[in-house]
Structures are given as structure tokens and as C-alpha cells.
Design an enzyme around this catalytic site. Structure first.
Site, mmCIF file in Angstrom:
data_model
loop_
_atom_site.group_PDB
_atom_site.id
_atom_site.type_symbol
_atom_site.label_atom_id
_atom_site.label_comp_id
_atom_site.label_asym_id
_atom_site.label_seq_id
_atom_site.Cartn_x
_atom_site.Cartn_y
_atom_site.Cartn_z
ATOM 1 N N LYS A 37 18.872 -12.220 42.593
ATOM 2 C CA LYS A 37 17.785 -12.829 43.381
ATOM 3 C C LYS A 37 16.587 -12.902 42.425
ATOM 4 O O LYS A 37 15.819 -11.946 42.291
ATOM 5 C CB LYS A 37 17.490 -11.946 44.600
ATOM 6 C CG LYS A 37 16.890 -12.641 45.796
ATOM 7 C CD LYS A 37 15.583 -13.299 45.518
ATOM 8 C CE LYS A 37 14.455 -12.335 45.302
ATOM 9 N NZ LYS A 37 13.217 -12.973 44.774
ATOM 10 N N SER A 96 6.824 -4.996 40.755
ATOM 11 C CA SER A 96 5.631 -4.161 40.910
ATOM 12 C C SER A 96 5.979 -2.838 41.601
ATOM 13 O O SER A 96 7.000 -2.736 42.302
ATOM 14 C CB SER A 96 4.588 -4.930 41.723
ATOM 15 O OG SER A 96 5.153 -5.298 42.959
ATOM 16 N N CYS A 104 5.370 -5.411 31.385
ATOM 17 C CA CYS A 104 5.268 -4.035 31.883
ATOM 18 C C CYS A 104 5.035 -3.079 30.728
ATOM 19 O O CYS A 104 4.708 -1.928 30.947
ATOM 20 C CB CYS A 104 6.520 -3.653 32.645
ATOM 21 S SG CYS A 104 7.941 -3.512 31.576
ATOM 22 N N GLU A 108 -3.031 -1.648 37.374
ATOM 23 C CA GLU A 108 -2.311 -2.619 36.541
ATOM 24 C C GLU A 108 -2.908 -4.003 36.827
ATOM 25 O O GLU A 108 -2.820 -4.504 37.950
ATOM 26 C CB GLU A 108 -0.817 -2.632 36.881
ATOM 27 C CG GLU A 108 -0.056 -3.614 36.007
ATOM 28 C CD GLU A 108 1.428 -3.720 36.345
ATOM 29 O OE1 GLU A 108 1.776 -3.862 37.531
ATOM 30 O OE2 GLU A 108 2.244 -3.676 35.409
HETATM 31 P P1 NAD Z 1 6.867 -8.502 42.354
HETATM 32 O O1 NAD Z 1 7.028 -7.078 42.715
HETATM 33 O O2 NAD Z 1 5.854 -9.298 43.079
HETATM 34 O O3 NAD Z 1 8.260 -9.293 42.561
HETATM 35 C C1 NAD Z 1 9.452 -8.816 41.993
HETATM 36 C C2 NAD Z 1 10.630 -9.289 42.847
HETATM 37 O O4 NAD Z 1 10.527 -8.718 44.158
HETATM 38 C C3 NAD Z 1 10.680 -10.793 43.038
HETATM 39 O O5 NAD Z 1 12.014 -11.203 42.970
HETATM 40 C C4 NAD Z 1 10.084 -10.997 44.422
HETATM 41 O O6 NAD Z 1 10.589 -12.145 45.057
HETATM 42 C C5 NAD Z 1 10.486 -9.736 45.161
HETATM 43 N N1 NAD Z 1 9.503 -9.309 46.164
HETATM 44 C C6 NAD Z 1 8.155 -9.504 46.114
HETATM 45 N N2 NAD Z 1 7.572 -8.924 47.193
HETATM 46 C C7 NAD Z 1 8.568 -8.357 47.909
HETATM 47 C C8 NAD Z 1 8.583 -7.602 49.124
HETATM 48 N N3 NAD Z 1 7.472 -7.337 49.801
HETATM 49 N N4 NAD Z 1 9.770 -7.168 49.579
HETATM 50 C C9 NAD Z 1 10.914 -7.418 48.896
HETATM 51 N N5 NAD Z 1 10.947 -8.129 47.745
HETATM 52 C C10 NAD Z 1 9.800 -8.595 47.251
HETATM 53 O O7 NAD Z 1 6.623 -8.538 40.775
HETATM 54 P P2 NAD Z 1 6.230 -9.790 39.852
HETATM 55 O O8 NAD Z 1 4.818 -10.152 40.116
HETATM 56 O O9 NAD Z 1 7.276 -10.835 39.927
HETATM 57 O O10 NAD Z 1 6.363 -9.113 38.392
HETATM 58 C C11 NAD Z 1 5.341 -8.368 37.810
HETATM 59 C C12 NAD Z 1 5.534 -6.893 38.027
HETATM 60 O O11 NAD Z 1 6.800 -6.477 37.498
HETATM 61 C C13 NAD Z 1 4.496 -6.065 37.280
HETATM 62 O O12 NAD Z 1 4.069 -5.016 38.100
HETATM 63 C C14 NAD Z 1 5.268 -5.534 36.077
HETATM 64 O O13 NAD Z 1 4.753 -4.342 35.519
HETATM 65 C C15 NAD Z 1 6.616 -5.332 36.676
HETATM 66 N N6 NAD Z 1 7.653 -5.253 35.650
HETATM 67 C C16 NAD Z 1 8.191 -4.025 35.399
HETATM 68 C C17 NAD Z 1 9.148 -3.875 34.403
HETATM 69 C C18 NAD Z 1 9.730 -2.524 34.102
HETATM 70 O O14 NAD Z 1 10.726 -2.456 33.405
HETATM 71 N N7 NAD Z 1 9.167 -1.446 34.607
HETATM 72 C C19 NAD Z 1 9.564 -5.007 33.674
HETATM 73 C C20 NAD Z 1 9.014 -6.252 33.978
HETATM 74 C C21 NAD Z 1 8.045 -6.357 34.980
#
Ligand code: NAD
Length: 493
Positions: free
Chosen positions: A174, A227, A282, A384
Site C-alpha cells: 500500500k 510518521s 528520516c 520533526e
Molecule cells: P505518513 O505517516 O503520513 O504516511 C505513511 C503511510 O501511512 C502512507 O502510506 C499513508 O497513506 C498511510 N497513512 C497516513 N495516515 C494514516 C492513518 N491515519 N492511518 C493509517 N495509515 C495512514 O508519512 P509520510 O508523510 O508519507 O512520510 C514521512 C514520514 O515517514 C516522516 O515522519 C519520516 O521520518 C518517516 N520515515 C521514516 C523512515 C524510517 O525508517 N524510520 C523512513 C522513511 C520515512
């Protein structure tokens, strides 16, 4: 006209029967390039059923045959390396060089998956009791789900599904609705590599689609990257529904600069860590602590380097050092944090608002931004921001700087720049996070190592990729077998 993209289920591109779509942008231009469906319960059920049906035959496929699909996949990824990188740049906005890195790091995971016959070997011990031998085997879990963020459209999905699949699982990806195109292209290449139908599926959607996957009884395991707030929700809901979950969250990564450091080298590393991928990593270095007299000379160098960066659209072939951020919402959030930093009393050394671009466009731009004299309680230090904003603090002592880094709620990366082995050792030993850089700006582990976030940067037990990835996607089976001795002892033994 923009196209409505499809889900990839059971080996086919299937239009989803939904009324709601999410716009996919080219962030360099601010233009809509596609519409991704928000899959409903029916589409989720269809994807899970396809993956469930494909599982028994795939799990029974000899390991060398599964690995061979990965070998062919690596070959195809190399063949389409430039095309994939351009696609990443188009839907994400990062520079082509950065997209090359995104795809390359993903390929390295697939190369690791090719080693599955060795990495999945179990253990044996004969004669654990009279006439009884014991062995441990690794077996796949079933239907696994990967939920991925926007910031690495190729690498993060590739952290997950090659390992899951080569272990004998089937998979539903997804992807982020902001970058769904690369995921679909990967699905096409996997099919070309000979993967049977239904083993890999791509399901588009947002929170509702995810929640339906999290609670579906036929889903065995969930890998999540995104996140922290969502990671926590995924971990809690997934485990409450009996699933194995690994959930990587957000981060705030510290970079300490000692007075004895090679400041020119450190500056290059810090600029790369803070502003690479427009700060949307990240592992981005978002707080620097200048220790002792490193402060003024470091700031001078950082300021000069940041102001020299060329910012502009990444899709026209012109030379740029930094592209846009993902969308208008992100741009406004980041600008909002610059206002917050100013209100909190930090000194804005380099202001990325109103940056002049290499080419005029309606894209989503914020230039490199540096705050000096940031303080521990400020939100620009604690939160962040996920954009090109670097907060610099000044401290007198290494141990105070380490203690400050340890106040972070997160725990992905921390970095020190120094020529002093003792200082480096103290830092590596006492800083509370999972990935440490010593004179390395972004200590992201390559594919054979796990991606070892700590604290609020990770929820679960087994991390993503590396050998922990193989352990996450398999469970152990211990087999004890008794074969009665035919009676006669072997002569001379
Ligand atoms: P996000 O959390 O908004 O979305 C990530 C995924 O979750 C997407 O597929 C999204 O559709 C889904 N999603 C969003 N809200 C949701 C909810 N309420 N319920 C269920 N699913 C939901 O993150 P983003 O903005 O796409 O990516 C950036 C974030 O990812 C930053 O916080 C970054 O630090 C983190 N990140 C972490 C790593 C790591 O390895 N720790 C690596 C890359 C990115």
C-alpha cells in the site's frame, strides 16, 4: 488530462470500483499528473484474497526458484535504472542524482534477497536424546502487507517486499498516495521477472484502506514506514489483531561538531544531511550542535554553502542541488515552522522562504534554511519538521551535547564530527539511538544491516531489512524426529 491509475491485484491492473481519488502531483511544477484510487473494503478483500490464494503454491516453490525470480528482478531493475529514477523524480521531486540513490539502495536489498538460500538455512542438532534429532526450519508467515511513506518511492517498498517474497510469503504493497507510480512500475518488472500472479499486489489508498488491512483476519504481518503517530497506531492496531508488526516512525537526528573536526569536510556532510532530498528523509540531520569554539567558523561555512545551493525544478535537466518539497501542505507546514523558530527567538541565519529558483515554476519550494542559537525547549529543535530546516545549537561540552541529543523523543540517527577517537567512542557508546555516524553525515545502513531505529522512531522487535528482515518474515519450526535404531551396532564405531 490526467489518468486514473489502477490497483495491481492477482497479476492484473484492475480499475478500483471507487468514487474517490487522490491527486498525484509533479512537485517541481505543482501539476496533477495522475489520480490514485482510495481503495474501499471490497478492493481490500479482493487484494487479500488474491494474495491468500497465491500463498500455498508460492510457499511450496523451491527456494532456489524463488531466488531466481529475484536475480531476474535485479537484472530488470538495472536495465530500467534510469527510467525508474526519472519516475521517482517526477512524482517525488527529488533530484535525479537523489533518485539514482533511491533506486540503487533498493536494488541492494533485492541483491540481498538473492542470498535467501543461505540466509534461510536453519539449524540442526543430532542425537538430542537417544534416537532423536532436532532441527529448526524457517517458514513463511502468509499474506504480508507493506505500508510506505512518500519520501523514498523505490527504496522503502524495496526494503520490504523482496525479502518477504523470497521467504515464501505473498505481499500487498500500500504505497503512499502521493507517489503511487513507482510502485506500479516495480509490480510490472516483478511480473516480467516471472513472479506468479497474486504473489505481489499493489493496493492504493489512505487511512481507511490501511485500517481495513490492519484488521483483516487473513493478513499475517504488517511492515510500516512513516510518521511516528501513524506508526504507533499501526503497531497498536496490528498487534491487537494478532499480527506481527514492524513500524518505523519519524526522527530528529543530531549532528555534533567538535572543535577539532575537519570543518570543511563536516560542512559538506551537514549540508548534504540537512538539505538532501529537501530535508525529507528520516535520516536527515536536522539539529547541529557546535561544541566549544566550533560555533562561529561552522556557522560561517554552513551559511555560505547553503546560500550557494541551486534550488529549482528537477525534471528539466538543468543543474540543481535541491528540488521541491512534496506538496503545498508540506510547504506551508515548513514555512510555519520557520515562523515558529523566529517567534521562539532563534536567529534566522539563512532564510529559505522566498528562495530564488533556477527556473520559475508553480512547484512547491522552500529553500535551505538555517537557524542559529536554537535552544533545547524550542519546537524547531524538538519536532520533526521534515523539510530543509537546520537548527544549530551551541554547547560548551561533549557530554552536555550528548545529553541534549538523548532528550529527543526519537532515536534513528546521530552523528559526530571529530578527529578524537576518544570523543567518537564516548559519543557512539552513550548516545541513545540506533544508527551512529562518525564523520559520516547520514549513517543509513546498507541492505545487509537492519535499519535500527530506537525509541519513538520504531515500534516492534525485528527491524526492517538485513537479517532481521528475514527473521521478521519467517517463523521458526522446531522438528524433533525419532527413528528407531534397526538393532545392530555399526562394526568398528
Ligand atoms: P505518513 O505517516 O503520513 O504516511 C505513511 C503511510 O501511512 C502512507 O502510506 C499513508 O497513506 C498511510 N497513512 C497516513 N495516515 C494514516 C492513518 N491515519 N492511518 C493509517 N495509515 C495512514 O508519512 P509520510 O508523510 O508519507 O512520510 C514521512 C514520514 O515517514 C516522516 O515522519 C519520516 O521520518 C518517516 N520515515 C521514516 C523512515 C524510517 O525508517 N524510520 C523512513 C522513511 C520515512
Amino acid at each position: 488530462m490526467t489518468t486514473n491509475i489502477h490497483n495491481f491485484i492477482g497479476g492484473e491492473m484492475l480499475p478500483a470500483s471507487v468514487s474517490h481519488y487522490t491527486s498525484v502531483y509533479n512537485p517541481s511544477r505543482g501539476e496533477v499528473i495522475a489520480q490514485a484510487p482510495d481503495s474501499d473494503l471490497q478492493a481490500v478483500a479482493q487484494a487479500v484474497q488474491a494474495a491468500r490464494q497465491a500463498f500455498p503454491a508460492w510457499a511450496d516453490t523451491p527456494i532456489v526458484e524463488r531466488a531466481r525470480v529475484m536475480f531476474r528482478f535485479v537484472h530488470l531493475l538495472e536495465e530500467h535504472f534510469d527510467e525508474l529514477s526519472q519516475l521517482v523524480t517526477r512524482e517525488h521531486g527529488k533530484t535525479l542524482d537523489e533518485s539514482h540513490g533511491d533506486v540503487r539502495r533498493g536494488i541492494e536489498v533485492v541483491e540481498t534477497a538473492c542470498h535467501a538460500p543461505t540466509l534461510l538455512m536453519g539449524q540442526t542438532l543430532d542425537q538430542v536424546s537417544r534416537g532423536i534429532d532436532g532441527r529448526v526450519e524457517r517458514h513463511p508467515l502468509g499474506v504480508c502487507v507493506g505500508i510506505t511513506p512518500f519520501n523514498f518511492p523505490a527504496m522503502v517498498p524495496l526494503w520490504m517486499f523482496p525479502i518477504a517474497i523470497v521467504c515464501g510469503n505473498t505481499f500487498i504493497l500500500k504505497p503512499s498516495p502521493k507517489v503511487p507510480l513507482t510502485a506500479l512500475r516495480l509490480a510490472e518488472l516483478l511480473t516480467e521477472a516471472g513472479l506468479p500472479k497474486g504473489v505481489f499486489n499493489v493496493l492504493h489508498g489512505g487511512a481507511e484502506t490501511v485500517d481495513a488491512l490492519l484488521t483483516h483476519p487473513d493478513v499475517a504481518a504488517i511492515s510500516f514506514v512513516g510518521s511516528t503517530a501513524v506508526a504507533k497506531h499501526i503497531y497498536e492496531t496490528g498487534t491487537a489483531h494478532g499480527k506481527r508488526v514492524q513500524a518505523a516512525g519519524g526522527a530528529k537526528n543530531y549532528m555534533l561538531v567538535m572543535p577539532d573536526a575537519d570543518l570543511d569536510a563536516a560542512t559538506g556532510q551537514i549540508i548534504g544531511a540537512a538539505f538532501g532530498c529537501s530535508g525529507q528523509r528520516c535520516m536527515a540531520g536536522s539539529v547541529a550542535i557546535a561544541v566549544g569554539k566550533a560555533g562561529d567558523p561552522l556557522l560561517e561555512r554552513l551559511d555560505e554553502a547553503a546560500k550557494k545551493m541551486r534550488v529549482g525544478p528537477t525534471d528539466s535537466g538543468s543543474a540543481v542541488d535541491m528540488g521541491p518539497v512534496i506538496d503545498a501542505v508540506a510547504r506551508e507546514r515548513i514555512r510555519g515552522y520557520i515562523d515558529i523558530g523566529l517567534n521562539e527567538g532563534a536567529k534566522l541565519a539563512t532564510d529559505g522562504r522566498g528562495v530564488s529558483l533556477t527556473e520559475a515554476t508553480d512547484g512547491f519550494f522552500v529553500g535551505p534554511t538555517i537557524f542559529d542559537h536554537a535552544a533545547p525547549e524550542m519546537r524547531i529543535v524538538r519536532d520533526e519538521i521534515f523539510g530543509p530546516v537546520l537548527s544549530v545549537m551551541r554547547m560548551e561540552d561533549l557530554s552536555d551535547a550528548i545529553a541534549q541529543a538523548n532528550k529527543s523523543a526519537y532515536g534513528n540517527g546521530a552523528v559526530i564530527f571529530t578527529r578524537d577517537g576518544g570523543a567518537a567512542r564516548m559519543f557512539a557508546r552513550y548516545v541513545n539511538c540506533g544508527m551512529i555516524g562518525i564523520n559520516v553525515g547520514v549513517p543509513a545502513p546498507m541492505a545487509v544491516f537492519p535499519f535500527t531505529g530506537w525509541n519513538q522512531s520504531f515500534f516492534g522487535d525485528l527491524h526492517i531489512q538485513g537479517i532481521e528482515g528475514f527473521h521478521f518474515y519467517t517463523h521458526n519450526k522446531v522438528i524433533l524426529s525419532r527413528w528407531n535404531d534397526p538393532g545392530k551396532r555399526v562394526q568398528g564405531w
